[in-house]
Design a protein around this motif. Structure first.
Motif, PDB file in Angstrom:
ATOM      1  N   ASP A 128      19.738  19.219 106.114  1.00 11.62           N
ATOM      2  CA  ASP A 128      19.385  19.191 104.693  1.00 11.62           C
ATOM      3  C   ASP A 128      19.561  20.565 104.046  1.00 11.62           C
ATOM      4  OD1 ASP A 128      18.758  16.537 104.895  1.00 11.62           O
ATOM      5  OD2 ASP A 128      16.593  16.834 105.073  1.00 11.62           O
ATOM      6  N   GLN A 131      23.216  21.094 103.219  1.00 11.69           N
ATOM      7  CA  GLN A 131      23.629  20.307 102.055  1.00 11.69           C
ATOM      8  C   GLN A 131      23.107  20.932 100.766  1.00 11.69           C
ATOM      9  OE1 GLN A 131      22.981  16.071 102.331  1.00 11.69           O
ATOM     10  NE2 GLN A 131      23.043  15.808 100.113  1.00 11.69           N
ATOM     11  N   THR A 132      21.847  21.377 100.805  1.00 14.87           N
ATOM     12  CA  THR A 132      21.275  22.042  99.631  1.00 14.87           C
ATOM     13  C   THR A 132      22.036  23.326  99.321  1.00 14.87           C
ATOM     14  OG1 THR A 132      19.071  21.141 100.073  1.00 14.87           O
ATOM     15  CG2 THR A 132      19.191  23.100  98.679  1.00 14.87           C
ATOM     16  N   ALA A 135      25.340  22.582  97.684  1.00 13.54           N
ATOM     17  CA  ALA A 135      25.137  22.201  96.283  1.00 13.54           C
ATOM     18  C   ALA A 135      24.875  23.438  95.432  1.00 13.54           C
ATOM     19  CB  ALA A 135      23.966  21.224  96.172  1.00 13.54           C
ATOM     20  N   GLU A 169      27.437   9.248  91.779  1.00 15.06           N
ATOM     21  CA  GLU A 169      26.404   9.421  92.800  1.00 15.06           C
ATOM     22  C   GLU A 169      26.339  10.871  93.276  1.00 15.06           C
ATOM     23  OE1 GLU A 169      24.989   7.371  97.031  1.00 15.06           O
ATOM     24  OE2 GLU A 169      26.898   6.819  96.108  1.00 15.06           O
ATOM     25  N   ASP A 170      27.525  11.525  93.424  1.00 12.73           N
ATOM     26  CA  ASP A 170      27.567  12.937  93.803  1.00 12.73           C
ATOM     27  C   ASP A 170      26.888  13.800  92.737  1.00 12.73           C
ATOM     28  OD1 ASP A 170      29.017  12.380  96.119  1.00 12.73           O
ATOM     29  OD2 ASP A 170      30.944  12.594  95.096  1.00 12.73           O
ATOM     30  N   GLU A 173      23.238  13.491  92.914  1.00 15.80           N
ATOM     31  CA  GLU A 173      22.699  14.240  94.044  1.00 15.80           C
ATOM     32  C   GLU A 173      22.587  15.726  93.711  1.00 15.80           C
ATOM     33  OE1 GLU A 173      20.907  14.704  97.622  1.00 15.80           O
ATOM     34  OE2 GLU A 173      21.558  12.797  96.738  1.00 15.80           O
ATOM     35  N   LYS A 176      19.604  16.175  91.518  1.00 14.84           N
ATOM     36  CA  LYS A 176      18.345  16.065  92.262  1.00 14.84           C
ATOM     37  C   LYS A 176      18.033  17.357  93.027  1.00 14.84           C
ATOM     38  CE  LYS A 176      18.852  12.308  94.714  1.00 14.84           C
ATOM     39  NZ  LYS A 176      18.450  11.251  95.684  1.00 14.84           N
ATOM     40  N   ILE A 177      19.072  17.952  93.614  1.00 12.53           N
ATOM     41  CA  ILE A 177      18.865  19.198  94.353  1.00 12.53           C
ATOM     42  C   ILE A 177      18.422  20.303  93.402  1.00 12.53           C
ATOM     43  CG2 ILE A 177      20.077  21.025  95.619  1.00 12.53           C
ATOM     44  CD1 ILE A 177      21.673  18.771  97.003  1.00 12.53           C
ATOM     45  N   THR A 187      19.781  20.640  86.385  1.00 14.90           N
ATOM     46  CA  THR A 187      19.387  19.229  86.502  1.00 14.90           C
ATOM     47  C   THR A 187      19.909  18.454  85.297  1.00 14.90           C
ATOM     48  OG1 THR A 187      17.348  19.826  87.675  1.00 14.90           O
ATOM     49  CG2 THR A 187      17.457  17.622  86.718  1.00 14.90           C
ATOM     50  N   ALA A 206      24.654   4.608  91.995  1.00 16.28           N
ATOM     51  CA  ALA A 206      23.686   5.389  91.216  1.00 16.28           C
ATOM     52  C   ALA A 206      23.088   4.503  90.114  1.00 16.28           C
ATOM     53  CB  ALA A 206      24.363   6.615  90.603  1.00 16.28           C
TER      54      ALA A 206
END
Length: 530
Positions: A128, A131-132, A135, A169-170, A173, A176-177, A187, A206
């Protein structure tokens, strides 16, 4: 005489937005190529599993087709069909034996090989945090290079070989991060992009309701109450029973009514707070903006008068025996601080040897902690590095000797050759290579004094920003500058940064030379700034 200059716009590294947390993308390009191979192996394993399942289904399909014809005939005249003794025997055999075999075939799990491979490979998967970090690297690039969400989403980046795009969806994501980092600005940007792509008809998993939920709150957190209410109303049109949205709407209406009743003028205390906030912003934004401009190729240009002071030459290392007959190409890159550039100073073969030696030992790059004097990781330096000693490879030894010959400085007290790899978004914020007066123990454990000079090889096409100017180099070149004046005082004009990697793969190799051993090679002066 002028050597041909080749300028590249491949950008690389900046000032991290102050709102970011300390989680970052630690994976280098070298390690990510291993992940590509891992994923390729999993795809092969998955295709083998699919073939096995298809073979299994094909056998079941043939069995079903055969029995379909047989039972169709049998059910039209059951007594006549069973009057034949062979048919009666085969019916018993099918129900007693063959249907049991078919049941075993249907229940047979063909996924064992694939699941086993997945279990083995999973230990190398990103977590995780990775991935964060990836991003956040995208968000960093977005800010540094003034990229809008639509440009990033459609993959319209300069110099890309393999164009890719972000799905709704990407984008969701990414939003959200940013939200989990309390970064409501990004955001809003990415939730709006996700919503835009869904409104344009993109088919996605999504959900607009979830997107609007995040988006309305992010907008509210940034002070736009009217837009937050509008987005919440849209959410309620899609889901009238949404509990949180209904609660938020009541709260927004209450706040709106309260604002109308309240005096619109700011109090003296509020005005003072705003002034203090503005002062704080002015403290860091000018430098940050200048570095971001440099990363975008908008650096300050040298005046013609100063340019006339810069020359190129064939340099023999002050009559060094190794270079009298074969001098190297050297250019003046900047006057204050004086930066010189060496062209064709490291061969492609040497570059590949250095990279291959470094790859197996690449680990998170460290910096000197000014308080403890020890090496530690830091959020403002996002790269992986390795250290190479001269005794372990004749190539590294030869490179060390070359640096000593051309700088005239003793490399026996220098740090080992450092090789650094920056992945996507990898960067090193503005810093000094030398230890300042408020960092008396910066290099105490080395026992070789301060970092007197820096030699930096470029082993891939990259971009460097130094002070408020920029230098672009290609693979096989190097730059050299002194961090300290001959008096031993630090040269504060050598503050520099590595821009975030926008596209491509950045490799550099540097040698930090120290004061000890240079007493007769570079004598000190009495003047502080000489």
């Amino acid at each position: 005489m002028a050597f041909p200059k080749i300028w590249y716009s491949v950008a690389v590294g900046f000032l991290l937005p102050f709102s970011y947390a300390h989680t970052d993308f630690f994976t280098s390009i070298g390690h990510m190529t291993d992940l590509i191979n891992t994923e390729k192996d999993l795809v092969v394993s998955l295709k083998d599993y699919i073939k096995a399942e298809e073979s299994k289904l094909e056998q079941i399909k043939k069995w079903a087709e055969k029995l379909d014809q047989l039972t169709d005939t049998a059910t039209k005249d059951p007594e006549g069909f069973l009057g034949h003794p062979v048919n009666a025997f085969k019916l018993m055999k099918r129900l007693n034996t063959e249907w049991g075999e078919l049941e075993s075939l249907v229940l047979k799990d063909m996924s064992d090989g694939f699941i086993s491979n997945m279990t083995i490979q999973r230990q190398f998967f990103p977590n995780d945090e990775d991935q964060t970090g990836a991003a956040k690297a995208l968000l960093r690039l977005q800010d540094t290079y003034n990229l809008d969400t639509d440009t990033l989403s459609r993959g319209n980046l300069p110099g890309v070989k393999h164009k890719s795009f972000l799905t709704a969806e990407d984008c969701f994501e990414l939003g959200k991060i940013a939200y989990t980092e309390a970064d409501y600005y990004h955001t809003e940007l990415w939730m709006e992009q996700a919503l835009k792509q869904l409104d344009e008809g993109e088919v996605s998993s999504a959900d607009k309701v979830y997107i609007l939920d995040y988006l309305s709150y992010a907008v509210y957190q940034q002070g736009d109450l009217g837009k937050a209410m509008m987005l919440t109303k849209r959410l309620l049109e899609l889901d009238p029973e949404h509990q949180r949205a209904n609660g938020n709407m009541k709260y927004f209406e209450y706040i709106m009514a309260k604002e109308k009743e309240a005096n619109k003028s700011s109090t003296d205390a509020e005005e003072q707070t705003e002034k203090e906030t503005e002062v704080k912003k002015k403290d860091y934004l000018p430098e940050r903006r200048k570095y971001e401009m440099l990363c975008r190729g908008e650096g300050l240009k040298m005046t013609p008068r100063r340019q006339k002071r810069l020359f190129c030459r064939y340099y023999d290392g002050n009559r060094n025996p190794r270079y009298i007959l074969g001098p190297v190409k050297q250019e003046d890159e900047w006057d204050k601080p004086r930066i010189v550039r060496f062209l064709d100073i490291i061969s492609d073969e040497e570059i590949e040897t250095v990279k291959e030696l470094a790859k197996p030992r690449l680990s998170r790059a460290t910096v000197h902690d000014p308080e403890t004097g020890k090496l530690t990781t830091a959020h403002y330096r996002v790269s992986k590095s390795a250290w190479l000693s001269g005794y372990e490879s004749p190539v590294v030894s030869r490179i060390n000797t070359r640096i000593q010959d051309l700088t005239g400085l003793d490399v026996s007290t220098a740090e080992e050759l450092q090789v650094a790899n920056y992945g996507v978004g990898g960067q090193y914020e503005p810093h000094f290579d030398f230890g300042r007066k408020d960092e008396p123990d910066a290099f105490k454990e080395l026992g070789t004094g301060n970092r007197i000079a820096t030699w930096l090889f470029y082993v891939s096409d990259i971009f460097l920003s130094l002070k408020y100017w920029a230098v672009i180099f290609i693979s096989g070149t190097a730059v050299f500058w002194y961090n300290l004046f001959p008096s031993g005082e630090g040269d504060y004009s050598t503050r520099h940064a590595a821009c975030p990697v926008l596209v491509g793969n950045k490799w550099v190799s540097n040698k930090w030379l120290h004061e000890r051993g240079q007493e007769f090679r570079r004598p000190c002066t009495l003047s502080e700034l000489e």
